[in-house]
Design an enzyme around this catalytic site. Sequence first.
Site, PDB file in Angstrom:
ATOM      1  N   ASP A  23      -1.157   4.286  -6.411  1.00  0.00           N
ATOM      2  CA  ASP A  23      -2.565   4.664  -6.501  1.00  0.00           C
ATOM      3  C   ASP A  23      -3.082   4.617  -7.938  1.00  0.00           C
ATOM      4  O   ASP A  23      -3.285   5.652  -8.582  1.00  0.00           O
ATOM      5  CB  ASP A  23      -2.770   6.055  -5.913  1.00  0.00           C
ATOM      6  CG  ASP A  23      -2.399   6.092  -4.438  1.00  0.00           C
ATOM      7  OD1 ASP A  23      -2.378   5.022  -3.826  1.00  0.00           O
ATOM      8  OD2 ASP A  23      -2.132   7.179  -3.917  1.00  0.00           O
TER       9      ASP A  23
ATOM     10  N   HIS B 184      -7.792  -3.200  -2.950  1.00  0.00           N
ATOM     11  CA  HIS B 184      -7.805  -1.948  -2.182  1.00  0.00           C
ATOM     12  C   HIS B 184      -8.446  -0.851  -3.013  1.00  0.00           C
ATOM     13  O   HIS B 184      -8.172  -0.745  -4.213  1.00  0.00           O
ATOM     14  CB  HIS B 184      -6.361  -1.559  -1.820  1.00  0.00           C
ATOM     15  CG  HIS B 184      -6.238  -0.249  -1.098  1.00  0.00           C
ATOM     16  ND1 HIS B 184      -7.029   0.098  -0.028  1.00  0.00           N
ATOM     17  CD2 HIS B 184      -5.399   0.799  -1.287  1.00  0.00           C
ATOM     18  CE1 HIS B 184      -6.682   1.296   0.417  1.00  0.00           C
ATOM     19  NE2 HIS B 184      -5.694   1.744  -0.347  1.00  0.00           N
TER      20      HIS B 184
ATOM     21  N   GLU C 214       8.241   9.133   0.046  1.00  0.00           N
ATOM     22  CA  GLU C 214       9.192   9.592  -0.971  1.00  0.00           C
ATOM     23  C   GLU C 214      10.245  10.575  -0.408  1.00  0.00           C
ATOM     24  O   GLU C 214      11.339  10.595  -0.986  1.00  0.00           O
ATOM     25  CB  GLU C 214       8.429  10.232  -2.141  1.00  0.00           C
ATOM     26  CG  GLU C 214       7.630   9.257  -2.967  1.00  0.00           C
ATOM     27  CD  GLU C 214       6.364   8.745  -2.269  1.00  0.00           C
ATOM     28  OE1 GLU C 214       5.962   7.607  -2.508  1.00  0.00           O
ATOM     29  OE2 GLU C 214       5.803   9.505  -1.450  1.00  0.00           O
TER      30      GLU C 214
ATOM     31  N   ASP D 181      -6.605   1.729   6.186  1.00  0.00           N
ATOM     32  CA  ASP D 181      -5.927   2.918   5.684  1.00  0.00           C
ATOM     33  C   ASP D 181      -5.974   4.009   6.762  1.00  0.00           C
ATOM     34  O   ASP D 181      -6.333   3.741   7.911  1.00  0.00           O
ATOM     35  CB  ASP D 181      -6.607   3.369   4.378  1.00  0.00           C
ATOM     36  CG  ASP D 181      -5.662   4.074   3.429  1.00  0.00           C
ATOM     37  OD1 ASP D 181      -4.892   4.930   3.901  1.00  0.00           O
ATOM     38  OD2 ASP D 181      -5.696   3.796   2.214  1.00  0.00           O
TER      39      ASP D 181
ATOM     40  N   ASP E 296       3.600   4.241   3.760  1.00  0.00           N
ATOM     41  CA  ASP E 296       3.149   5.009   2.610  1.00  0.00           C
ATOM     42  C   ASP E 296       3.773   6.411   2.660  1.00  0.00           C
ATOM     43  O   ASP E 296       4.407   6.798   3.659  1.00  0.00           O
ATOM     44  CB  ASP E 296       1.616   5.093   2.658  1.00  0.00           C
ATOM     45  CG  ASP E 296       0.992   5.622   1.389  1.00  0.00           C
ATOM     46  OD1 ASP E 296       1.701   5.738   0.371  1.00  0.00           O
ATOM     47  OD2 ASP E 296      -0.219   5.933   1.421  1.00  0.00           O
TER      48      ASP E 296
ATOM     49  N   ARG F  83       5.819   2.134  -0.357  1.00  0.00           N
ATOM     50  CA  ARG F  83       5.559   2.771  -1.642  1.00  0.00           C
ATOM     51  C   ARG F  83       6.860   3.214  -2.315  1.00  0.00           C
ATOM     52  O   ARG F  83       7.067   2.978  -3.489  1.00  0.00           O
ATOM     53  CB  ARG F  83       4.609   3.958  -1.489  1.00  0.00           C
ATOM     54  CG  ARG F  83       4.115   4.473  -2.831  1.00  0.00           C
ATOM     55  CD  ARG F  83       2.953   5.416  -2.696  1.00  0.00           C
ATOM     56  NE  ARG F  83       3.350   6.725  -2.189  1.00  0.00           N
ATOM     57  CZ  ARG F  83       2.509   7.736  -2.020  1.00  0.00           C
ATOM     58  NH1 ARG F  83       1.224   7.571  -2.285  1.00  0.00           N
ATOM     59  NH2 ARG F  83       2.924   8.893  -1.553  1.00  0.00           N
TER      60      ARG F  83
END
Length: 922
Positions: free
Chosen positions: A604, A662, A509, A392, A506, A588
């Site tokens: 998440d 994860h 958006e 990450d 990630d 994502r």
Amino acid sequence: MKSYQKLRTAAPPPGCRLEEEGAAPRAAGRSRLAPCWVGSGLLVAAVLLSAVTVWVLRQVSRGWHLPPPPPKCLAVPQSQRFDCYPERRVVVTQELCESRGCCFVQGAARGAPWCFYPRDFPSYTLQSLNQTALGMTGLLVRAQKAYYPRDVGTLRLDVRFETDTRLHIKITDAANPRYEVPLEVPQATKRAENPIYSVELSREPFGVLLRRRATGTVLLNTTVAPLIFANQFLQISTALPSPFLYGLGEHRTSLLHSLDWVTLTLWARDVPPMESFNLYGAHPFYLVMERGGDAHGVFLLNSNAMEVALQPAPALTWRTIGGILDFYIFLGPDPNMVIQQYQQVIGFPAMPPLWALGFHLCRWGYGSSNETWQTVKAMRNYQIPQDAQWNDIDYMDGYRDFTFDPEKFASLPSLVADLHKHGQRYVMILDPGISSTNPHGSYRPFDEGLRQGLFINTTQGQPLIGQVWPGFTAFPDFSNQDTHQWWLENLQRFHAQVPFDGLWIDMNEPSNFMDGSEEGCPPGDLDSPPYTPAVLGDSLYAKTVCASAKQSASVHYNLHNLYGLMEAKATASALIQIRGKRPLIISRSTFPSQGRYSGHWLGDNQSQWKDMYYSIPGLLSFSLFGIPLVGADICGFSGSTSEELCTRWMQLGAFYPFARNHNTQNEKAQDPTVFSPAARTAMKDVLLTRYSLLPFLYTLFHRAHLQGDTVARPLFFEFPQDAATYGMDKQFLWGQSLLVTPVLEPGADSVVGYFPRGVWYDFYRGTSVNSSGEMLKMPAPLDHLNLHVREGAILPTQKPGITSQESRGNPLRLIVALSQSRAAWGDLFWDDGESLDTFERGSYSYLVFNVTRNVFYSTVLHTSAEATHITIDTLSIFGVREPPSKVLLNGQEKPFSYLDNQVLTVSDLGLGLSQSFSLRWL
């Protein structure tokens, strides 16, 4: 013998006639940011709602007496009332409602609108209609303006009969061009010759009635409410033929949507998955199961902010604030065919590399490459399967893309080399936000992006600056092809230091820790449109960039929901150029056609039992969306898991198409090595089961890539005539034939599952259960996952290794599950597991297996060099009713074993995968 306890036939779902015997159970109604701001938003909403309630009650207590509604308003049943005043944060009074020409009736059921359209509300009229080579075109005219600004008075209608099972309806401004989604779609060249549907057009008010010819079922009826087409408010409603509706993501819901006055918002948003909110992706596609077992789907090709209002009529209303109304309708007639037809428009998913289907391990908070390495070594020490290790954002230097921490992660290149030496892969995270505060010349990605003008700009033409993990950041404009080249060059430089194998994209958006930008957003109709859908935060720029921001292809107002798709497209192209092999990308944020470039994880989640349950409708919904490579964070991302929860979740997660454990920082580790020997063994065993099934899973992905089949599949896809399956989302299938029934509750030593009509075999032992369509209670100790094979299937399996690379060299075992007529069928796709376009280039092997009349046949339809290295060693045949006297392999007698549970096993076959053969039992 396994003990099965028969419980009951399933109860009918809401809206289903008793004789249909259906059940529709209702579920209880990462950003790495703490979710406190979500809680605050809910608190504010609750306070506002309370204030509004108090205000209304005060008016009533003061003698607020309204005249009785006119008869035309009372004549509209509550379930068929279409909302005329959908604005939130507005107390809708009679005066406001009637100013729009609508009905106002107090005292409606919870959720039903008080302000709704009368049946004679003005709409468009079909003024002209002409035949075209593909269908019809016409003009729609509105004589009386609607109540939103810049109403479009004349619209163009195009109806295209594109295929016998696909209808295309497009409505747009007749005089002025409007934004359309830049998605490649097939262009029909001739009209369908024998469509299985018929179209009727209502002249006044204008509407579309779409019927299924075979049954006469009305699939669309848009005359139920007025069509509104303003510059920033487009609305169209339709009646639905049944209440069984699925899709419309991304949301956390049960698989089967409730139609009890629910509004689903589509606007990509960084928020931990929870009910009632718009989440990371936008998928304006739904599937409906009609009464009788047929299915159809509807896709609105529109990328603007939108909401879909569901009501119990049953009916549905689309509201979007830009673009055009561009509908594709897919007639199936079965649900599998609907999804295939949908993907013929948006594109079939990419074929993943074999290693992508292995087990993946990650956490935020390893803290160093050495600690990451220790985890990998512990997994090897316990011989627990693992194909890929991930990192990450803590691997980065100051959270900046294309860097790694020179102290804590100094050994990262050596770790990656060690992974490759052991047949394993390395994947790391990338966020789109590019740090903008470094001294000039010290951070090339920003310097070059700024020099070339590759970032999203403000209305003033300067890079829009927000804030993400590295601090102040600029956002790449992936709608600009030059940005793709810049992205490639940065990845090439980093790959030269750390030769990664896949990428995790990630925060796309795109996420922003600010609302809009460091300077806020300018006034205007883009950031503050006349109507804002029910987005979390009540603003289009809440925790993202300004809607008015400028991109190469259009304004962000139009492109926001496409950001993750465009980044995935750039990333897939870059990885192919860098590695020359099939890429693995997990994104994502997603949009239709994303499966061509990436997979998806469900974000998440939390280490809670309900989150484990919600992962099942999540992965099944993304199967509908054409993104089969999907899974949730196994054992949960946020919070601390328990040994029981993690064990059960590892069992379920071993059957996610994309399987990754994860978790977050500052929580205890949750990889399999940290648990007790019993739990660790249970986790290892279920992963070995997954690895044994990789040939079957890989073949399912081939079929998804080739023709749009689903991989993880709802039960109703295979049993559309069984209404009991319509609401089931606690079980699922791999393909047509492997039924997964996980434990989803704490403290359980048994599990209840539904078995559709037919014979089902225990995967491990071959014992059978003959179901008439029943709920069965099965033992489920903590070390056991219930798996069952459907009669008539043949599953190719393999002796598992601890990596997919090791496994793929091992001999195969074919599991045959005989039907009641003693037949079975299966197939196997095999290639080198990573090269590009193997099917398209003919570099593959494809085998078909079938059984008829006590003879098993393996037929090689296509072969390649890869097949010469693999052998078929064992054949296990479930459901052989009588003990055989002999077994003949290609006419030669062969030793065998036969058990009382009717399982015939023939071992030591030693047959090359490239050779056809037959095996007969007498």
